[in-house]
Motif scaffolding. Structure first.
Motif, PDB file in Angstrom:
ATOM      1  N   THR A  97      53.016  23.239 -33.829  1.00 37.19           N
ATOM      2  CA  THR A  97      54.219  23.606 -33.061  1.00 37.19           C
ATOM      3  C   THR A  97      55.441  23.744 -33.966  1.00 37.19           C
ATOM      4  O   THR A  97      56.148  24.756 -33.908  1.00 37.19           O
ATOM      5  N   ASP A 195      50.778  30.703 -29.257  1.00 39.66           N
ATOM      6  CA  ASP A 195      50.170  29.407 -29.555  1.00 39.66           C
ATOM      7  C   ASP A 195      48.902  29.324 -28.720  1.00 39.66           C
ATOM      8  O   ASP A 195      48.859  29.839 -27.602  1.00 39.66           O
ATOM      9  N   GLU A 196      47.885  28.647 -29.238  1.00 42.52           N
ATOM     10  CA  GLU A 196      46.565  28.676 -28.596  1.00 42.52           C
ATOM     11  C   GLU A 196      46.165  30.142 -28.445  1.00 42.52           C
ATOM     12  O   GLU A 196      45.752  30.594 -27.371  1.00 42.52           O
ATOM     13  N   GLY A 346      46.772  21.728 -26.549  1.00 36.88           N
ATOM     14  CA  GLY A 346      48.148  21.594 -27.002  1.00 36.88           C
ATOM     15  C   GLY A 346      48.899  20.357 -26.562  1.00 36.88           C
ATOM     16  O   GLY A 346      49.905  19.992 -27.170  1.00 36.88           O
TER      17      GLY A 346
HETATM   18 MG   LIG Z   1      49.701  22.857 -30.473  1.00 33.08          MG
END
Ligand SMILES: [Mg+2]
Ligand SMILES: Nc1ncnc2c1ncn2[C@@H]1O[C@H](COP(=O)(O)OP(=O)(O)OP(=O)(O)O)[C@@H](O)[C@H]1O
Length: 421
Positions: A97, A195-196, A346
């Protein structure tokens, strides 16, 4: 030449003093003294100051308690700052992150009144969490971060977009809706983070992502992060990324701090088995995964009947209820949380030291992300899998695919494996 050097030294000296001065004003959290594995300590030895970040951003970083960049941050931050596309793979909980939010924040011009970065994530809970990380890191920057996801009133988003927004953190559907209606102007948005990424490229999301890209600035930078990159990502990479810089810090897939066990049980023994685990283990907080929403509710009820406090969460609940449960579990209001795959990816709750697969997952990616909810940032964790006769091949296959060993659960589990001293 000599004068030059003297000047330089002099300047360093002055800035050295200045440095100490601003560092003294920082509001640092208490140090986390738990031991960490090489998954996060095996760095090149960079410092955050090496990246010439804006002072207010550095302040935010240090006030989060980050002392130095993790391996993925060392690899990702300087490259992302150059504007290049990135495809980055690093283990769960190793700081992906901040590996993208730090360069994103650095590049924001807070004097401009437009959306400059879009951060996409697959779930609403992760959107809330990621936006919070952005806000915390950007605390001294006067940066405006907006979260927009389904399950909230569109009108609130419209009102919010009437004010300044620099960074949007979103799940794909709602932001596409807002962009399509001309309410969210993404034409100046230079950076897209996924993200992901592999999850965002699954069939349910991929068409939405492709449409969203068409609303961005033509010279956009795209950054992809995940712990897992199955083949589906390749086609997207070839189509949308320009000479991407590829980072892969996963010579091995599972985290060094997590010990994995399986218990061979019959379906009807599962609750009894869980009860035994609760009484024997030293659980700080646990996440218990089921494979369907109905099983989540059923199990949560059984756990409550056994006398343990527990919450549950799944995607079919009202968003306001989901938010409350997520927030309350995060702040430690209950020890156990039963959930569906909603929280598989996450979600970062440092207090979780035990993950239980009450139902064993069907694929290796899901398994890896689920167990990665414990052992955050190189800490210790325990993953326990309840395995039925039907799961036996899946267990074998996932072990093979991940190149890891899931051992039979011993009668006594050594606390030093998952409880910080
Ligand atoms: Mg993450
Ligand atoms: N440089 C750092 N120093 C100390 N702690 C850090 C640092 N970077 C990140 N962390 C902490 O590590 C934890 C995990 O980070 P993060 O959630 O970004 O991991 P991730 O790689 O995205 O994991 P996942 O694959 O599960 O999404 C967070 O609590 C975060 O605050």
């Amino acid at each position: 030449m000599a004068t030059n050097l003297a000047n330089q030294l002099n300047n360093t000296h002055i800035s050295g003093h200045e440095e100490e001065d601003w560092k003294k004003t920082l509001n640092l959290p208490t140090k986390d003294l738990r031991p960490q594995t090489t998954d996060v300590t095996n760095t090149k030895g960079n410092n955050f100051e090496d990246y010439f970040l804006k002072r207010p951003l550095l302040m935010g970083i240090f006030e989060m308690g980050f002392e130095r960049p993790s391996p993925i941050q060392e690899e990702s931050i300087p490259i992302a700052l150059t504007g290049r596309d990135i495809l980055a793979r690093a283990k769960n909980g190793t700081g992906k992150t901040a590996a993208f939010t730090i360069p994103v924040l650095e590049k924001i011009n807070v004097n401009k009144n437009n959306i400059q970065a879009l951060l996409l994530v697959p779930t609403r809970e992760l959107a809330l969490q990621t936006a919070q990380v952005c806000k915390n890191l950007g605390k001294h920057m006067n940066v405006q971060v907006m979260v927009t996801t389904g399950g909230t009133t569109l009108k609130d988003d419209i009102l919010r977009l009437g004010q300044t927004v620099h960074i949007v953190v979103a799940t794909p559907g709602r932001i596409l809706d807002l962009a399509g209606k001309g309410i969210a102007d993404l034409s100046q948005c230079q950076t897209l983070v996924m993200d992901e990424a592999d999850k965002l490229l699954s069939p349910e999301f991929q068409p939405i992502i492709e449409q969203l890209i068409s609303f961005l600035a033509p010279q956009r930078q795209i950054l992809l992060y995940s712990a897992t990159f199955p083949m589906i990502v390749k086609a997207f990479k070839d189509k949308f990324l320009t000479k991407p810089y590829e980072i892969n810090l996963m010579d091995q897939l599972t985290l060094k701090g997590i010990t994995q066990y399986y218990a061979y049980v019959e379906e009807r023994q599962k609750v009894h088995c869980l009860n035994t685990l609760f009484s024997k283990l030293q659980i700080n907080q646990s996440i218990i995964f089921c494979n369907s929403t109905s099983r989540v509710e059923l199990l949560a009820r059984k756990i409550t009947e056994l006398g343990y406090s527990c919450f549950y969460i799944h995607a079919k609940m009202l968003q306001s209820h989901r938010n409350r449960v997520f927030h309350d579990f995060r702040s430690g209001k209950t020890r156990h949380l039963v959930c569906s795959d909603l929280l598989t990816r996450g979600i970062d709750i440092q207090a979780v030291n035990v993950v239980v697969n009450f139902d064993f997952p069907k694929n290796a990616e899901t398994y890896l992300h689920r167990i990665g909810r414990s052992g955050r940032f190189g800490h210790l964790g325990l993953a326990i899998n309840l395995i039925t006769y039907e799961d036996r091949y899946n267990l074998y296959r996932i072990e093979q695919e991940l190149g890891t060993e899931i051992k039979a659960i011993p009668p006594v589990i050594d606390k030093s494996l998952y409880v910080a001293p």
